[in-house]
Write an enzyme that holds these catalytic residues in place. Structure first.
Site, PDB file in Angstrom:
ATOM      1  CD  GLN A 148      33.727  43.603  56.350  1.00  0.00           C
ATOM      2  OE1 GLN A 148      33.848  42.979  55.303  1.00  0.00           O
ATOM      3  NE2 GLN A 148      32.688  44.367  56.599  1.00  0.00           N
TER       4      GLN A 148
ATOM      5  CB  CYS B  80      37.451  34.634  49.871  1.00  0.00           C
ATOM      6  SG  CYS B  80      36.784  35.609  51.216  1.00  0.00           S
TER       7      CYS B  80
ATOM      8  CB  CYS C  50      40.619  37.553  52.979  1.00  0.00           C
ATOM      9  SG  CYS C  50      39.984  36.086  53.815  1.00  0.00           S
ATOM     10  CD  GLU C  51      43.353  36.213  59.708  1.00  0.00           C
ATOM     11  OE1 GLU C  51      42.948  35.404  60.555  1.00  0.00           O
ATOM     12  OE2 GLU C  51      43.944  37.271  60.008  1.00  0.00           O
ATOM     13  CG  HIS C  52      40.133  32.886  56.390  1.00  0.00           C
ATOM     14  ND1 HIS C  52      38.905  33.415  56.674  1.00  0.00           N
ATOM     15  CD2 HIS C  52      40.718  32.651  57.582  1.00  0.00           C
ATOM     16  CE1 HIS C  52      38.755  33.482  57.977  1.00  0.00           C
ATOM     17  NE2 HIS C  52      39.835  33.028  58.551  1.00  0.00           N
ATOM     18  CG  HIS C  53      40.489  32.011  50.725  1.00  0.00           C
ATOM     19  ND1 HIS C  53      39.415  32.404  51.490  1.00  0.00           N
ATOM     20  CD2 HIS C  53      40.381  30.674  50.585  1.00  0.00           C
ATOM     21  CE1 HIS C  53      38.683  31.356  51.787  1.00  0.00           C
ATOM     22  NE2 HIS C  53      39.248  30.287  51.260  1.00  0.00           N
TER      23      HIS C  53
ATOM     24  CG  HIS D 117      35.087  39.874  51.933  1.00  0.00           C
ATOM     25  ND1 HIS D 117      36.093  39.757  52.851  1.00  0.00           N
ATOM     26  CD2 HIS D 117      34.196  40.754  52.444  1.00  0.00           C
ATOM     27  CE1 HIS D 117      35.826  40.517  53.890  1.00  0.00           C
ATOM     28  NE2 HIS D 117      34.674  41.137  53.669  1.00  0.00           N
TER      29      HIS D 117
END
Length: 189
Positions: free
Chosen positions: A120, A150, A79-82, A148
């Site tokens: 995703q 996250c 995941c590019e956020h976390h 996920h």
């Protein structure tokens, strides 16, 4: 573009120090190298053209049959956020046009696109778009079902949840055709 492992090692050492641990203690001394090696695998899809995987097609004209469905393809992404992993299964269906691709190319396509910092929703669309561009099929349906990190490991900690995303193109967007393919996917699980 290759992953800069030496730079990652230095940054992981700095991260370990920033969280208050000693990056040189026996349990952590080799962690920066291991993380750099892992990131080399996790992000191997950066700089790779997924369409290269679909160039070696098999011309079949109009005698292709009704549907090609490859289901239960395991994948992993980050995941590019976390920068936490998400793991799941991909299901790919297409109605061939005048060419098909070897079945092993479909999991390779998923792996290539998943091996990047991702979300995703975009990954699902990127798989569908690559198939559209590379094969020009009459219809496409891509389903991803993933868990996920996250969501399961931080924040809401919903350990039993999964996320399902769908991308549909062409003839498979018609409700009856879509339902038929979804039933076939469900029959395999």
């Amino acid at each position: 573009m290759a992953v800069d492992r030496a730079r990652i090692q230095g940054l992981v050492s700095e991260l370990l120090a920033a969280i208050g641990d000693d990056p040189n203690r026996p349990g952590l001394a080799d962690t920066p190298r291991r993380v750099a090696q892992s990131y080399g695998e996790f992000f191997a899809g950066l700089g790779t053209d997924p369409l290269d995987l679909l160039r070696d097609t098999i011309p079949v004209g109009l005698t292709t049959g009704e549907l090609v469905l490859v289901r239960d393809l395991d994948f992993r992404s980050v995941c590019e956020h976390h920068l936490l992993p998400f793991l799941g299964r991909a299901h790919i269906a297409y109605l061939p046009g005048e060419k098909v691709v070897g079945l092993g190319r479909l999991p390779a396509l998923v792996d290539c696109l998943a091996a990047r910092p991702q979300v995703q929703e975009r990954l699902t669309e990127e798989i569908a778009e690559a198939l559209q561009t590379g094969l020009a099929p009459r219809g496409i349906l891509v389903v991803l079902d993933a868990v996920h990190g996250c969501v399961t490991m931080r924040g809401p900690r919903q350990v039993n949840s999964s996320t399902v995303t769908l991308a549909v193109r062409g003839e498979l967007a018609e409700p009856a055709r879509r339902a038929e393919v979804m039933a076939l996917i469900g029959a395999g699980s």
